[in-house]
Write a protein that holds these residues in place. Structure first.
Motif, PDB file in Angstrom:
ATOM      1  N   LEU A 125       0.828  -1.204   0.000  1.00  0.00           N
ATOM      2  CA  LEU A 125       0.000   0.000   0.000  1.00  0.00           C
ATOM      3  C   LEU A 125       0.863   1.253   0.000  1.00  0.00           C
ATOM      4  O   LEU A 125       0.638   2.172  -0.793  1.00  0.00           O
ATOM      5  CB  LEU A 125      -0.936  -0.011   1.212  1.00  0.00           C
ATOM      6  N   ILE A 126       1.867   1.286   0.868  1.00  0.00           N
ATOM      7  CA  ILE A 126       2.729   2.469   0.960  1.00  0.00           C
ATOM      8  C   ILE A 126       3.504   2.676  -0.334  1.00  0.00           C
ATOM      9  O   ILE A 126       3.518   3.772  -0.901  1.00  0.00           O
ATOM     10  CB  ILE A 126       3.679   2.348   2.165  1.00  0.00           C
ATOM     11  N   TYR A 127       4.153   1.635  -0.806  1.00  0.00           N
ATOM     12  CA  TYR A 127       4.964   1.794  -2.006  1.00  0.00           C
ATOM     13  C   TYR A 127       4.115   1.885  -3.271  1.00  0.00           C
ATOM     14  O   TYR A 127       4.536   2.487  -4.242  1.00  0.00           O
ATOM     15  CB  TYR A 127       6.010   0.689  -2.099  1.00  0.00           C
ATOM     16  N   GLY A 128       2.940   1.321  -3.241  1.00  0.00           N
ATOM     17  CA  GLY A 128       2.035   1.466  -4.378  1.00  0.00           C
ATOM     18  C   GLY A 128       1.565   2.892  -4.533  1.00  0.00           C
ATOM     19  O   GLY A 128       1.508   3.440  -5.637  1.00  0.00           O
ATOM     20  N   VAL A 129       1.243   3.537  -3.417  1.00  0.00           N
ATOM     21  CA  VAL A 129       0.835   4.939  -3.455  1.00  0.00           C
ATOM     22  C   VAL A 129       1.993   5.815  -3.918  1.00  0.00           C
ATOM     23  O   VAL A 129       1.813   6.739  -4.710  1.00  0.00           O
ATOM     24  CB  VAL A 129       0.305   5.393  -2.074  1.00  0.00           C
ATOM     25  N   ALA A 130       3.200   5.505  -3.437  1.00  0.00           N
ATOM     26  CA  ALA A 130       4.370   6.291  -3.843  1.00  0.00           C
ATOM     27  C   ALA A 130       4.635   6.149  -5.342  1.00  0.00           C
ATOM     28  O   ALA A 130       4.937   7.138  -6.024  1.00  0.00           O
ATOM     29  CB  ALA A 130       5.594   5.854  -3.046  1.00  0.00           C
ATOM     30  N   ILE A 131       4.502   4.949  -5.857  1.00  0.00           N
ATOM     31  CA  ILE A 131       4.728   4.731  -7.287  1.00  0.00           C
ATOM     32  C   ILE A 131       3.649   5.421  -8.105  1.00  0.00           C
ATOM     33  O   ILE A 131       3.935   6.039  -9.135  1.00  0.00           O
ATOM     34  CB  ILE A 131       4.796   3.216  -7.587  1.00  0.00           C
ATOM     35  N   LEU A 132       2.399   5.341  -7.661  1.00  0.00           N
ATOM     36  CA  LEU A 132       1.326   6.030  -8.381  1.00  0.00           C
ATOM     37  C   LEU A 132       1.526   7.537  -8.367  1.00  0.00           C
ATOM     38  O   LEU A 132       1.273   8.210  -9.366  1.00  0.00           O
ATOM     39  CB  LEU A 132      -0.028   5.667  -7.773  1.00  0.00           C
ATOM     40  N   ALA A 133       1.989   8.072  -7.252  1.00  0.00           N
ATOM     41  CA  ALA A 133       2.251   9.510  -7.180  1.00  0.00           C
ATOM     42  C   ALA A 133       3.380   9.891  -8.125  1.00  0.00           C
ATOM     43  O   ALA A 133       3.319  10.922  -8.804  1.00  0.00           O
ATOM     44  CB  ALA A 133       2.598   9.908  -5.751  1.00  0.00           C
ATOM     45  N   PHE A 134       4.402   9.066  -8.191  1.00  0.00           N
ATOM     46  CA  PHE A 134       5.525   9.336  -9.089  1.00  0.00           C
ATOM     47  C   PHE A 134       5.059   9.347 -10.537  1.00  0.00           C
ATOM     48  O   PHE A 134       5.381  10.250 -11.303  1.00  0.00           O
ATOM     49  CB  PHE A 134       6.623   8.293  -8.898  1.00  0.00           C
TER      50      PHE A 134
END
Length: 152
Positions: free
Chosen positions: A95-104
């Motif tokens: 969840l954390i890294y998925g949100v970060a990747i989507l934001a990127f």
């Protein structure tokens, strides 16, 4: 009267062993812990059902079969919280890294769209006025000192 084995004699223990091994070995692959959690819950339900059958009619079932089911129950009791914790850790990680990747990727797509909208502009759109940065020297800019002879 011949005694028989409990229905979950081998199944509960097998599910418990597989669930524990998937959880412990598959810790790096996180989502397998969800499969292990489901397997351990199924194994625990089967073991509890078989233990209830044994307690109703102890003379119908083998004592060794009861011990096997009880061991499988213990394995599944151990596997449930471990696989649940691993599942929560991995889901939080994704969840954390998925949100970060989507934001990127969201930032990248907005930068690409901005670059495409700016590609239609000419150089004159960026510069409102041209400023001459070259300077010319005029006589007023310098004060020329006269040399005085000290001898005369």
């Amino acid at each position: 009267m011949q005694q028989k084995r409990l229905p979950a004699d081998s199944g509960a223990m097998t599910l418990g062993i597989i669930a524990l091994s998937i959880t412990l070995v598959g810790f790096c692959c996180g989502l397998f812990a969800l499969v292990a959690l489901a397997m351990s819950i199924v194994g625990l339900l089967k073991a509890n059902k078989s233990i209830a059958l044994y307690r109703e009619n102890q003379e119908l079932y083998l004592e060794q079969s009861y011990k096997n089911v009880n061991t499988g129950r213990i394995l599944n009791i151990i596997a449930v919280p471990i696989s649940a914790i691993v599942s929560l850790i991995m889901l939080t990680y994704y969840l954390i890294y998925g949100v970060a990747i989507l934001a990127f990727f969201g930032l990248m797509s907005s930068a690409i769209q901005e670059g495409q909208s700016n590609s239609n502009k000419t150089d004159n759109d960026y510069y409102e006025e041209e400023i001459d940065t070259t300077t010319t020297w005029e006589d007023d800019d310098y004060i020329i000192e006269l040399e005085n002879d000290s001898i005369t």
